[in-house]
Structure formats: C-alpha cells, structure tokens
Design a protein around this motif. Structure first.
Motif, PDB file in Angstrom:
ATOM      1  N   UNK A 148       0.990  -1.177   0.029  1.00 27.18           N
ATOM      2  CA  UNK A 148      -0.130  -0.204  -0.066  1.00 27.18           C
ATOM      3  C   UNK A 148       1.064   1.167   0.116  1.00 27.18           C
ATOM      4  N   UNK A 149       0.704   1.966  -1.190  1.00 22.16           N
ATOM      5  CA  UNK A 149       1.364   3.309  -1.093  1.00 22.16           C
ATOM      6  C   UNK A 149       2.995   2.830  -1.540  1.00 22.16           C
ATOM      7  N   UNK A 150       3.295   2.304  -1.872  1.00 18.85           N
ATOM      8  CA  UNK A 150       4.808   1.893  -2.254  1.00 18.85           C
ATOM      9  C   UNK A 150       4.862   1.261  -3.599  1.00 18.85           C
ATOM     10  N   UNK A 151       5.545   2.007  -4.339  1.00 20.74           N
ATOM     11  CA  UNK A 151       5.840   1.599  -5.735  1.00 20.74           C
ATOM     12  C   UNK A 151       7.203   1.288  -6.140  1.00 20.74           C
ATOM     13  N   UNK A 152       7.412   0.350  -7.182  1.00 24.30           N
ATOM     14  CA  UNK A 152       8.847   0.136  -7.666  1.00 24.30           C
ATOM     15  C   UNK A 152       8.687   0.573  -8.992  1.00 24.30           C
ATOM     16  N   UNK A 153       9.486   1.473  -9.515  1.00 23.93           N
ATOM     17  CA  UNK A 153       9.305   2.362 -10.757  1.00 23.93           C
ATOM     18  C   UNK A 153      10.222   1.843 -11.862  1.00 23.93           C
ATOM     19  N   UNK A 154      10.057   2.054 -13.216  1.00 25.62           N
ATOM     20  CA  UNK A 154      10.823   1.911 -14.340  1.00 25.62           C
ATOM     21  C   UNK A 154      12.036   2.195 -14.166  1.00 25.62           C
ATOM     22  N   UNK A 155      12.469   3.538 -13.507  1.00 30.55           N
ATOM     23  CA  UNK A 155      13.675   4.207 -13.292  1.00 30.55           C
ATOM     24  C   UNK A 155      14.349   3.333 -12.330  1.00 30.55           C
ATOM     25  N   UNK A 156      13.655   3.089 -11.386  1.00 34.28           N
ATOM     26  CA  UNK A 156      14.429   1.955 -10.244  1.00 34.28           C
ATOM     27  C   UNK A 156      15.026   0.976 -10.889  1.00 34.28           C
ATOM     28  N   UNK A 157      14.203   0.229 -11.790  1.00 39.23           N
ATOM     29  CA  UNK A 157      14.565  -1.095 -12.558  1.00 39.23           C
ATOM     30  C   UNK A 157      15.961  -0.684 -13.225  1.00 39.23           C
ATOM     31  N   UNK A 158      15.678   0.570 -14.249  1.00 41.36           N
ATOM     32  CA  UNK A 158      16.730   0.903 -15.167  1.00 41.36           C
ATOM     33  C   UNK A 158      17.955   0.945 -14.299  1.00 41.36           C
ATOM     34  N   UNK A 159      17.805   1.838 -13.342  1.00 41.47           N
ATOM     35  CA  UNK A 159      19.078   1.919 -12.479  1.00 41.47           C
ATOM     36  C   UNK A 159      19.690   1.017 -11.732  1.00 41.47           C
ATOM     37  N   UNK A 160      18.910   0.273 -11.237  1.00 42.66           N
ATOM     38  CA  UNK A 160      19.418  -1.096 -10.526  1.00 42.66           C
ATOM     39  C   UNK A 160      20.218  -1.934 -11.709  1.00 42.66           C
ATOM     40  N   UNK A 161      19.441  -2.054 -13.088  1.00 40.01           N
ATOM     41  CA  UNK A 161      20.184  -3.051 -13.924  1.00 40.01           C
ATOM     42  C   UNK A 161      21.688  -2.500 -14.337  1.00 40.01           C
ATOM     43  N   UNK A 162      21.619  -1.108 -14.420  1.00 41.66           N
ATOM     44  CA  UNK A 162      23.028  -0.420 -14.541  1.00 41.66           C
ATOM     45  C   UNK A 162      23.900  -1.012 -13.793  1.00 41.66           C
ATOM     46  N   UNK A 163      23.490  -0.740 -12.616  1.00 40.66           N
ATOM     47  CA  UNK A 163      24.472  -1.183 -11.302  1.00 40.66           C
ATOM     48  C   UNK A 163      24.883  -2.627 -11.451  1.00 40.66           C
ATOM     49  N   UNK A 164      23.692  -3.292 -11.566  1.00 39.28           N
ATOM     50  CA  UNK A 164      23.935  -4.968 -11.644  1.00 39.28           C
ATOM     51  C   UNK A 164      24.926  -5.463 -12.733  1.00 39.28           C
ATOM     52  N   UNK A 165      24.612  -4.453 -13.734  1.00 35.95           N
ATOM     53  CA  UNK A 165      25.446  -4.559 -15.137  1.00 35.95           C
ATOM     54  C   UNK A 165      26.992  -4.239 -14.754  1.00 35.95           C
ATOM     55  N   UNK A 166      27.356  -3.406 -14.191  1.00 31.56           N
ATOM     56  CA  UNK A 166      28.626  -2.821 -13.847  1.00 31.56           C
ATOM     57  C   UNK A 166      29.454  -3.865 -12.791  1.00 31.56           C
TER      58      UNK A 166
END
Lengths: 505, 505
Positions: B363-381
C-alpha cells in the motif's frame, strides 16, 4: 658513513596514469632505491598533501634513526640537505654542555653550557637523590629542572648560531647514570644503593617530544655499563678510541667519582668508585670552581707564592689545578712531609689557625692541613683505582701507551705537579694525554656515525666491570697511596730524582 | 602462533650482589630468553620503580608489535595473561563495526556498531570528500567525527563486556581507502581523482594515543592495494583464505563500489570499479536501509505480492535483498521484459505514475521503471567486473571453486534471485558462499596472527590490479550485462530452464 640522522633530497616524478603508487610509497620507494628502509609517522602522512604537489615533488626528507628503522620526521621543499643539524650534549651534575653540529661537515657550529638547574635541589648528587627518593612530585621537579637546563642551552645555541632547535633533527646525550635517570624521570636512589641494580642503563632512542624538545627526531642516551660507569664514560672511552687500538690505553675520568677503563681492541676492563669532591676543590676550605679569581697555577720560589688566577683577577680561592700545584709545591719545597703533614719551621707562612696548621698563599687565603688530608685521601682513591686495575691485569704502567685524562680537571692540571704528588703515574709525559670533555666528543661521534650503534652492545658486553668498593684490599692499597707521591717510591723515578735534587731524600 | 600483541607473565629474581643488571635489562633479558626482542618506551621506564619491587618482581607485560619491534606498553602485577584483549574494526562509510576479542582464545567477547559520524557531512562518500577537499579545518572535523564514532563503539563494547578500552592492547582497522584517509586526517580527493595516486595505502602501526584512544598499543590499518581496492578488501580476501588455496576462488564485495579478487595461491588478479548505490537501495525511490519495515524478501504468486519485512513490521520501503527478489519475480512472472521494461498488461498493479510505469508492491509503495533501469545498470557494472576478470584470465565460471560474496548485502540476498537476474553467475549454488563481514573477520585474523603481517607485502606486491574504468570495452560489456539475466543466455542455463518452464522463452 652517516650519522643517526640523514637529510636526503628527493626529486620525484609526480604520479601518472602509469605510475600511480601512493605518495607514501613514492617516497619510500625512492628511499629504498637509495638503500634506506624508512617509515612515515602519522604527522608526516598528514602533511603529504598539499606539500608534495606544491613543492613540485622536489623536497628534502629528514630521516631520524630510532634504533630499528629510519623515520621521516620532516619534509622541506627544495634541496635543504646542506642545512643538516644535530645536537650533542654532555649532561654533568654541575654543568650541561652542548654543541650544535653541522651533521654534513661535522663542524661544531656552536657550543654553550649552563649550570644544571638541579643544583638548587642539592649541590651534591646524593642530596638531589634523597630529595627525589620515593617522592614522585619531587622527582618530577628534578626532571623538569633538567629539561629546563636543556632548554636554556638550546636557546643559547640558537642565539649563537641563528639555528632553531627545531631545525636540528636528533640529539645524543652522554651523562652519568644518575643524570640520565633524572633526565628520564626515574628515581635514582638505586645508583647509590646495594646491589646497585639501576632502573635503566640503555634507554636508547626516545622521541624528543617526550622531553618537550622541539627537535623532530629522537634523544639518544649513551648506554651505561653500571651504576657508577655511566654513558658519559662509555662515550668518553669511545672518543679516545681505546676500544679500537692495538696498543694498551687507560682512560680515566676523575671528578667526584673516578671512572677508569683499561684495555684495547681485545679486552676492556673498567671500574669506578667514589673519589670524593676534593679533586674538584669541593672540600678544600678556600676551594672554588674554576671561575674568575680562582688560583689555577702556583709556584713557591724562594719561600714566596707566585700565583696565577683565572682572568688575572685578585685571588679569591683555589680551584682543582691550583690545588694540585699547591700540594706539589709544598712537597717539593719540603713544607709538607711525604705524609702530607706541614713542617711549620720551613716557612713563616705556615701557622696555626682554628687548631690546625695552614699556609697563607694569598692575602686572607689559607690552605689547611685538613684540606691536604682530604685531598690526599681523594688522590689515593683515584690512584688506587689505576694501581688496582694494573695489578689485576698484570700490566705495568710503562706498558700503557696512553693515559687519557678526561674532564675539565684533566685538561687544566699541570702534568708535572700531578706526577709529583703521585696522582698521575710517573711515565713519559707524552703518554699523559688530557682529552678535555671526552664525553661530549663521544656524543658528537655517535651523532655523526651510526655504525657506532652497532658496535656498542658488543663493547658493553665485553667490558669487565670492577666495583672498587667491593674490592677487599682496596682500603689497604689506598693507605699506601695517600703518601706523596706514594709509599712505593720505585714507581715514581722522576719524582725521586727531583726529591734528591732538592735534598728531600 | 601469536597475534600482534602478547601478554607474558614474568617471575623474575630480584637484583642481587651477583646479578645487578638494570631493571630494564632484567626484563628484556627474560623476554630474549623467551625469544622476544623488545624495547621499553619512556612511560614504562618511568614506571619500573617502585612497580617492580612492589610486585615482588612477578608481573605481566603487555607487548605490542609496532612493525619493527615489540614494545612493552603495560605492566601489571601478578599473572594477568588471561586478560588479553584486542579490538578489530571494520570502518565502513556507513557503519563502523567493532569486536572486542579475547586474544588468548580468539573468542569474540563483544560486538558493537554505530553509524559513521561522518554521515552528517554527506550521505555519500563524494560529498564528504568535497567537503574536506583543500579545507584542513573541514578535514579535521571529518577526522574527529570518525574518531568519535570509534569512541562511541568502544564505549558500547565496554558496556557490553565490562572490559575497558585501555585494557585492550592494540586495534586492527580494515577500511576502504577513503575511510582510512579520513581516519588518519588525510585529504581523500585523490581517491576519486585521476591518476588515483592516493596519499597512503599502508600507514602501518600508529600509536593509539595519536587517535586519542586509550589503548596502550597501536592502531594497525590494513594496507590497501589501490584507491578503490582498500584495506577492507584485502582484509576480506585474507578472511576467505583465497590466497592460500590451490583451487581458484573469486572474492566479490558489492556495495556502492564493487571490488573483486580472483585467483589462488599462485596468482591474484583484482579489480574495482564504481557499481552505484542502487544495489544498496540508495537510488530506488522507495529504497531504504535494512532496518525495521524494509521489505527484505518478496514473491509474486498468482499475481499477488507476498512480502517479508524486517521485524514483520508494516512495509515502509524496500532494501537491497528485497530489490533483487523484486527484479527476479517481476522477470519470472513476465511483468518485465529481458530488457527490464514493464509489460503493463501483465498485471493491474502496473500503472503509470509521474510519467513512468511502476508496480505497487505494498500500500502506497511503488517500484518504478527508473528504479529498475538504475538497478540494472548497477548490476551490469558489478557483473561485468566478474565477466571481464574471467575473460582476462581465460577462466570459465565453472572453474571457480567458490564465489565468496562479502558484505551485509551478500549475506542476506537470495542466491536464486541473484542468479535469476544475472547478478550472480549461474553455477552450482554451493559454490556461492556469502561470507558476511569478511573485512571484520580479516581484521580479527591479523589481530591474532602476527605472521600474516609478513605475508601481506608479497601478497599485495603479487596482486595484479585492474581499474575497470580504464578498461576500453567495459562499457560495451556492460550493455550486454544490463539484460536479465544477460544478453548471452548460454551462461545462465538454470535461468533459461526456469524461463522455459514459465513460457518466457
């Protein structure tokens, strides 16, 4: 050869993409290339930036040896290797003498001294020791007084040379065991109390800041051998080089105590004992330190005293070298016997005063029977140390190539007078070498020659130590040595010669 | 085996007429007999009397190694060898964790931690670095904040164990290069600025008093290899023992930066690069630290989120391990593509907000496309570091016997989820070993094993360092690693298996 400090100019390549080792490693790597294993203390680590880039990576490091490793204790922009200074010090109970040394050339740039600020706590060492004994606050006072003395002399050196104490890297101190105990803040009662196990004889390198000195490096205290054979004597022996020679030498430092080392590069026998303050004029009624107005030389000619005083001032007392002349002259003129007793009918200057005989040597100044007795006892103690040691080693006085006589006293005394009264052995006068402040010289040598450090442990280890007080027949030997020149006249041929010439024999 | 400190009980024979060496020598002689070359600093020399006789010459010395020699830093009457304590510390940018260790048994007597007091100067390291850059007063503030953090944790340890900091002898600190710079009071801009030549990587043993700590011994900072490969990583690698094994291991510490070591007893290749704060939940909009209310585990079953929060509290955000689960679950349920893009028609929970897609996970908490993009960049690194290193060495992922995953993150993450999103390699799960706070473990090991010190220089010397930022095709490799699990699916057979099962392929 280098001393216990070094200054090294480094012209480093700044970090690049290819060579990005740390600043610390950049410095240590270059020092390693030059054969020096060093470390950087925190204060230097903190100063690396912006110092390194600002100096364009061209700077001079001051290195101080700490007994295990070289420590970078200062960094200066540019090449300052020619400003490489150090301090050597002779810490005596009475006087602290220091020199500011150019460690690059070995030149003495300045010398200064001051009376030891401990003196108000007691003229003689024992008084000071009892003052501090089991009283930590008193001990702290005496330590502070010692440190104040150092500060006073450091200030004098700066006034004299224009060089700040903080521009000197490290300091070597030679002092007797008590003085080193006080300098470090250790109770010194142990020095005079059986079984004479002192607290420390080899404190080594201690950070100068722990003494409140502004030198960035260390204070190295010359190691001692035993309670009465302190670092000052070891330093003095080193200065004469007796430990390096094939010939046999005898090193003797006579003051309140007598310390003696006999030997060569093969062996070293050393001993020490209380001599008494008489040799320094301490007990003699009109005795005084060697300052203006002190009689330092005298002769009796045709029944008349011919005096020489320091600075040619009117005589106000007599100092050590004057006393030796006094005894020699009284004896050679027959005014005292071989036992040192006045012969009143030999001169109208000899008279009774305060229930004892005395001789008037200057207006209002007398030398008393008790002065003579006291002095002869002290002389006997000192001489007996030499005789005893020679006996012990089976070496005859002639086999000794050089007798090194240390101390201000040794430097000013008349060799002839000293031989006459039996204080010096009756040998070729060239063999009697006054070495002045040998202790200070030894301190300077160590400041300039790190390799001495490696040799000291073996040197101390190989020294045989004789504590004269512990020697059984010492007292008997001393009695024989109380005579002038000695009960055993055979050992004093040139004195016998003179005695015959003067019809004393 | 002993550590960098020792406690030794000495029962000495008091000085006698026959054995009157100094107190200093009496102690050092006995230590030499036990094979220890030691020295006594001034404070100890000053305390010898009356301590030695009062303790009847039966006392325990605390010895601290200073990198060259053992220093006697404390003396206690009687046998106190069983009270032998030391401190190990992991100094992180966020948290300082410390353990109070019984150095006799190796037991952890207490563990405490505190947020780094540097945080008020900047949540992220770069802000702190810029705050202190070329501003000595600011640098001093940051150093003081660091020291305050230590004091806080030391106090906690005392409260926990009843053992005073002053009863611990020495401390080993493992920290990244920036943290060590701040701890020592050195400007840390160099860590992030080309050519990345930092001020010091190996400060060694520094007196604890220079940090204001009441420990009588030293603070030893684990040496680092390079700017991004600090002492914390070296310590961590030591803890896993990869440098000792014949088998090939990979040590990986992922946080804001990723540091990686691959090798065995023959060779060690190491590298580091910025990964980004996303892995720790730093960039994710509802991301948070792993504290109460953070979603740390989640699953999507039948289109519904099943959450597990820390302390089972109402969810208030999502932490690192939750994020990894989130991505794995979104992917396995087809809610995001292999490129990590939302497929909006897959769930009514996916919707638009603030001009981007997001999924409501509580409730009231979302996970965003930009969160995913950012995380994947970091994961990729992070992943690219591993791939790159494997490529460089020609080692295949299967040849690695163990992947040691360090850090709190590594400890809590779901291996399956991490493999699913391609963050961990798709190998036998038993090969994936979370090692927790390896850096703290390595610090403890060194505290207890002095021989490690001898091995460190060669270990560091033999490490090959790769700075990923400097690698040409790193960006290209990263792009391929941004996909879930990876553009090259062949490397992820078990993920392909699952994808097939779920009809995603």
């Amino acid at each position: 050869m280098h001393g216990i400090t070094q200054k090294i100019y480094l012209s480093l390549t700044p970090p690049t993409q290819e060579d990005f080792v740390s600043d610390q490693e950049r410095i240590l790597r270059e020092l390693r290339r030059q054969g020096i294993q060093a470390e950087l203390p925190l204060s230097i680590l903190q100063s690396l930036y912006p110092f390194c880039p600002r100096s364009d990576w061209k700077f001079t490091v001051s290195l101080a040896y700490n007994g295990s490793v070289w420590s970078v204790v200062r960094m200066e922009a540019g090449d300052t290797t020619r400003q490489h200074y150090g301090i050597c010090a002779d810490l005596g109970s009475t006087t602290l003498v220091m020199q500011l040394i150019d460690c690059g050339t070995g030149q003495v740039l300045g010398e200064a001294s001051a009376y030891n600020h401990q003196i108000p706590f007691g003229e003689d060492i024992l008084t000071r020791i009892f003052y501090a004994k089991d009283q930590p606050e008193h001990l702290a006072e005496i330590r502070q007084a010692t440190l104040d003395t150092f500060q006073e002399v450091l200030t004098s050196l700066t006034e004299q040379t224009g060089i700040l104490a903080s521009d000197c890297i490290s300091m070597v101190v030679a002092g007797n065991t008590t003085m080193i105990h006080f300098l470090l803040g250790m109770d010194a009662f142990c020095v005079f109390s059986a079984p004479y196990a002192v607290h420390a004889l080899d404190p080594g390198f201690l950070p100068a800041r722990e003494f409140g000195f502004s030198l960035p490096g260390y204070v190295y205290c010359y190691p001692g051998k035993a309670n009465y054979l302190g670092g000052d004597i070891i330093s003095g022996a080193i200065a004469t080089g007796i430990h390096d020679k094939e010939e046999l030498s005898l090193f003797f430092d006579i003051g309140t105590n007598g310390e003696l080392i006999i030997g060569n590069r093969e062996f070293l026998l050393c001993g020490a004992g209380a001599a008494g303050p008489a040799l320094e004029g301490g007990v003699v009624k009109t005795g005084m330190r060697a300052v203006e107005g002190a009689v330092e030389r005298l002769q009796i000619q045709d029944g008349v005293f011919h005096l020489h005083t320091i600075n040619n001032a009117a005589p106000v007392g007599i100092c050590g070298s004057g006393i030796v002349d006094m005894l020699a002259q009284l004896f050679l003129n027959g005014w005292i016997t071989i036992q040192g007793k006045f012969v009143p009918d030999k001169s109208p200057l000899i008279h009774m005063e305060d229930n004892e005989y005395c001789v008037t040597y200057a207006p209002g100044l007398c030398f008393y029977q008790s002065d003579i007795d006291e002095f002869l006892k002290t002389k006997a103690a000192a001489v007996t140390m030499i005789h005893y040691m020679l006996d012990l080693t089976g070496i005859s006085p002639e086999e000794i190539s050089h007798y090194y006589m240390a101390g201000a006293f040794g430097a000013h005394i008349s060799k002839e007078s000293a031989v006459t009264i039996g204080m010096y052995p009756d040998v070729d006068r060239e063999k009697l070498v006054p070495v002045g402040n040998a202790s200070l010289k030894g301190a300077k040598m160590l400041l300039l020659d790190c390799e001495l450090l490696d040799r000291l442990p073996a040197l101390l280890e190989n020294m045989e130590y004789v504590q004269f007080g512990a020697v059984d027949n010492f007292i008997n030997l001393m009695v024989a040595a109380t005579a002038i020149p000695h009960t055993n006249l055979e050992q004093y041929p040139s004195v016998v010669e003179q005695m015959k010439r003067r019809h004393l024999l």
